[in-house]
Design a protein around this motif. Structure first.
Motif, PDB file in Angstrom:
ATOM      1  N   ALA A 284     -16.078 -15.286  74.227  1.00 41.71           N
ATOM      2  CA  ALA A 284     -14.835 -14.670  74.706  1.00 41.71           C
ATOM      3  C   ALA A 284     -14.595 -13.318  74.039  1.00 41.71           C
ATOM      4  N   ILE A 285     -14.767 -13.274  72.718  1.00 39.84           N
ATOM      5  CA  ILE A 285     -14.578 -12.018  71.981  1.00 39.84           C
ATOM      6  C   ILE A 285     -15.670 -11.019  72.338  1.00 39.84           C
ATOM      7  N   SER A 286     -16.902 -11.517  72.445  1.00 38.47           N
ATOM      8  CA  SER A 286     -18.038 -10.632  72.717  1.00 38.47           C
ATOM      9  C   SER A 286     -17.945  -9.974  74.083  1.00 38.47           C
ATOM     10  N   LYS A 287     -17.350 -10.643  75.053  1.00 33.75           N
ATOM     11  CA  LYS A 287     -17.217 -10.044  76.383  1.00 33.75           C
ATOM     12  C   LYS A 287     -16.400  -8.759  76.319  1.00 33.75           C
ATOM     13  N   VAL A 288     -15.336  -8.782  75.532  1.00 36.67           N
ATOM     14  CA  VAL A 288     -14.504  -7.583  75.392  1.00 36.67           C
ATOM     15  C   VAL A 288     -15.255  -6.500  74.623  1.00 36.67           C
ATOM     16  N   VAL A 289     -15.873  -6.903  73.500  1.00 38.49           N
ATOM     17  CA  VAL A 289     -16.622  -5.940  72.679  1.00 38.49           C
ATOM     18  C   VAL A 289     -17.787  -5.360  73.469  1.00 38.49           C
ATOM     19  N   GLY A 305     -25.622  -7.481  72.570  1.00 38.36           N
ATOM     20  CA  GLY A 305     -25.653  -8.818  73.160  1.00 38.36           C
ATOM     21  C   GLY A 305     -26.904  -9.586  72.790  1.00 38.36           C
ATOM     22  N   ILE A 306     -28.068  -8.974  73.007  1.00 37.86           N
ATOM     23  CA  ILE A 306     -29.336  -9.650  72.731  1.00 37.86           C
ATOM     24  C   ILE A 306     -29.545  -9.812  71.231  1.00 37.86           C
ATOM     25  N   GLY A 307     -29.255  -8.767  70.472  1.00 37.99           N
ATOM     26  CA  GLY A 307     -29.439  -8.836  69.019  1.00 37.99           C
ATOM     27  C   GLY A 307     -28.578  -9.906  68.383  1.00 37.99           C
ATOM     28  N   GLY A 308     -27.309  -9.972  68.788  1.00 36.69           N
ATOM     29  CA  GLY A 308     -26.425 -10.998  68.251  1.00 36.69           C
ATOM     30  C   GLY A 308     -26.913 -12.392  68.584  1.00 36.69           C
ATOM     31  N   GLY A 309     -27.389 -12.572  69.826  1.00 36.29           N
ATOM     32  CA  GLY A 309     -27.880 -13.877  70.247  1.00 36.29           C
ATOM     33  C   GLY A 309     -29.100 -14.312  69.463  1.00 36.29           C
ATOM     34  N   VAL A 310     -30.037 -13.390  69.248  1.00 36.34           N
ATOM     35  CA  VAL A 310     -31.255 -13.721  68.494  1.00 36.34           C
ATOM     36  C   VAL A 310     -30.916 -14.104  67.060  1.00 36.34           C
ATOM     37  N   ALA A 330     -23.660 -20.131  65.898  1.00 38.48           N
ATOM     38  CA  ALA A 330     -23.143 -20.475  67.224  1.00 38.48           C
ATOM     39  C   ALA A 330     -22.230 -19.367  67.748  1.00 38.48           C
ATOM     40  N   PHE A 331     -21.398 -18.810  66.850  1.00 46.35           N
ATOM     41  CA  PHE A 331     -20.501 -17.724  67.240  1.00 46.35           C
ATOM     42  C   PHE A 331     -21.305 -16.511  67.713  1.00 46.35           C
ATOM     43  N   LEU A 332     -22.364 -16.166  66.966  1.00 46.63           N
ATOM     44  CA  LEU A 332     -23.174 -15.003  67.328  1.00 46.63           C
ATOM     45  C   LEU A 332     -23.947 -15.218  68.618  1.00 46.63           C
ATOM     46  N   PHE A 333     -24.344 -16.465  68.877  1.00 49.68           N
ATOM     47  CA  PHE A 333     -25.027 -16.728  70.141  1.00 49.68           C
ATOM     48  C   PHE A 333     -24.108 -16.407  71.321  1.00 49.68           C
ATOM     49  N   GLY A 334     -22.799 -16.468  71.074  1.00 47.95           N
ATOM     50  CA  GLY A 334     -21.837 -16.096  72.110  1.00 47.95           C
ATOM     51  C   GLY A 334     -22.021 -14.674  72.605  1.00 47.95           C
ATOM     52  N   CYS A 335     -22.637 -13.797  71.764  1.00 47.55           N
ATOM     53  CA  CYS A 335     -22.910 -12.420  72.206  1.00 47.55           C
ATOM     54  C   CYS A 335     -23.876 -12.420  73.381  1.00 47.55           C
TER      55      CYS A 335
END
Length: 422
Positions: A284-289, A305-310, A330-335
């Motif tokens: 939710a937060i990452s969508k705005v960022v 997005g990809i870097g945070g997920g990895v 888990a939070f970072l995978f949200g990116c």
């Protein structure tokens, strides 16, 4: 004179369009897609069938989305958006109300088809189409803001539905009824009375058009590549593959709870719900960022997005018994999760422009719907293999790396495409 003041003043009608996008994402999209799971077990138990037999309706819904998307793209390009989106909301709401009265499982299969036809334009096309038409600046931010409410709506309406389900042996009936009424009451006022297909219907210029014109010295016009030409380019197929793979990867989060529960006898086993919630908060937060970053640089958005997920997957995989690290992962995978509904449309717009955006993105979204159909079955099969969770995390990282390459390739080849106004 009055219209000019509205256009250049502090308030612009586009803000009401953004509010309408939030309502669409938060109510019908969240209820149909993010709240479906709370009904699976109680409805299956009520009819005395296996959960897989009942949840088949959800797969039917995803298939119907694939069928509907190219049709929806043409309808939304040629017809009044207010009429199309209002019809979609009405079908979602009325179908949910009808589901409260069903007496056989096969009836839910028909409902699934109807929900898929109606929800596809709402979740995939409505917000990007409206924002692209109404805004010339902060496009990424507004799309990200609206799409963040699919998760927020799930947070709001899952407890509401659960409360009604728990109220009686057939409490699921009241749950469907109430949520169906909420869809109609909370969304139709926006689609019927606020939404307009473009600023010209209100005698306005798009939000930020005056600034763009001042910078370029030219009037702002819709430029881009036609859908017919776009679909013959390598960039189109790259974004198509990006959409499929990033959607496939997104579904990994559904198995975070199972991953935690595999650590039997540890505190991690009891954190299943918290870890899933951390991912939802992250997306939710990452969508705005992500939207804000894309307004500056689409490549930067991909990297975020990809870097945070990895990084998130690596943390969860290598340090699973560290509770805090697991939550951060888990939070970072949200990116990466956020890339599905934010990065994909913005990447499409960056490569092909705004001129024929809806027709192009409707085709690309078909790949995302196909990914949704196969993803849960694929990852469930993977984790049942020896060292299944390790394979899941490794494949997830591979998916994200491939998506990064595909995104950069699409941007590079897209620079060679001539964007015209006709």
């Amino acid at each position: 004179m009055e219209e000019t003041e509205i256009k250049k003043g502090g308030f612009h009608y586009a803000f009401l369009i953004v509010t309408s996008g939030i309502a669409i994402a938060c109510v019908p999209c969240a209820i149909v897609l993010s709240c479906a799971g709370i009904f699976f077990t109680p409805v299956a138990n009520y009819f005395g069938v296996a959960r897989v037999e009942f949840t088949l309706y959800f797969s039917i819904m995803c298939v119907a989305m694939i069928v509907m998307l190219p049709i929806a793209g043409k309808l939304m390009s040629n017809l009044n958006l207010r009429a199309v989106l209002s019809a979609c909301v009405a079908v979602d709401g009325v179908t949910y109300i009808a589901m409260s009265q069903f007496t056989a499982v096969w009836q839910f299969y028909i409902a699934g088809a109807l929900l898929g036809l109606a929800t596809a334009p709402l979740i995939y096309l409505a917000v990007p189409t409206l924002i692209n038409a109404w805004c010339k600046k902060k496009v990424g931010f507004f799309i990200g803001l609206c799409m963040a409410f699919t998760g927020i709506g799930g947070v709001i309406f899952n407890p509401v539905g659960t409360a009604f389900i728990a109220s009686a042996p057939d409490g699921w009936r009241m749950g469907y009824l109430v949520l169906g009424v909420i869809i109609l009451v909370a969304t139709l006022p926006f689609t019927l009375f606020v939404i307009r297909s473009n600023p010209a219907e209100k005698g306005l210029e798009p939000y930020g058009a005056d600034e763009c014109q001042a910078q370029s010295g030219k009037s702002v016009v819709e430029k881009g590549v036609s859908a017919t030409k776009a679909m013959k380019t390598p960039a189109f197929f790259a974004i198509l593959a990006f959409c499929f793979i990033i959607t496939l990867n997104q579904t990994v989060y559904q198995f975070f709870a199972s991953y935690c529960q595999s650590f039997t006898g540890t505190e991690i086993a009891g954190m299943a719900g918290l870890v899933a919630s951390a991912c939802m908060a992250g997306q939710a937060i990452s969508k705005v960022v992500l939207g804000i970053i894309n307004d500056k640089s689409v490549k930067g958005g991909l990297a975020f997005g990809i870097g945070g997920g990895v990084i998130g997957i690596v943390l969860m995989w290598l340090m699973p018994l560290q509770a805090a690290i697991l939550m951060i992962g888990a939070f970072l995978f949200g990116c990466a999760y956020a890339c599905t509904t934010v990065q994909t449309p913005l990447l499409t717009r960056s490569v092909f422009g705004s001129r024929d955006y809806t027709n192009i993105y409707s085709r690309i979204s078909m790949a995302g719907s196909l990914g949704s159909v196969v993803a849960s079955l694929f990852w469930a099969w993977v984790i049942d293999l020896p060292n299944g969770f390790a394979m899941m995390f490794g494949l997830s990282i591979a998916c994200m790396v491939v998506c990064m390459v595909l995104g950069l390739f699409a941007l590079k080849t897209g620079k060679k495409l001539e964007q015209t106004t006709e």
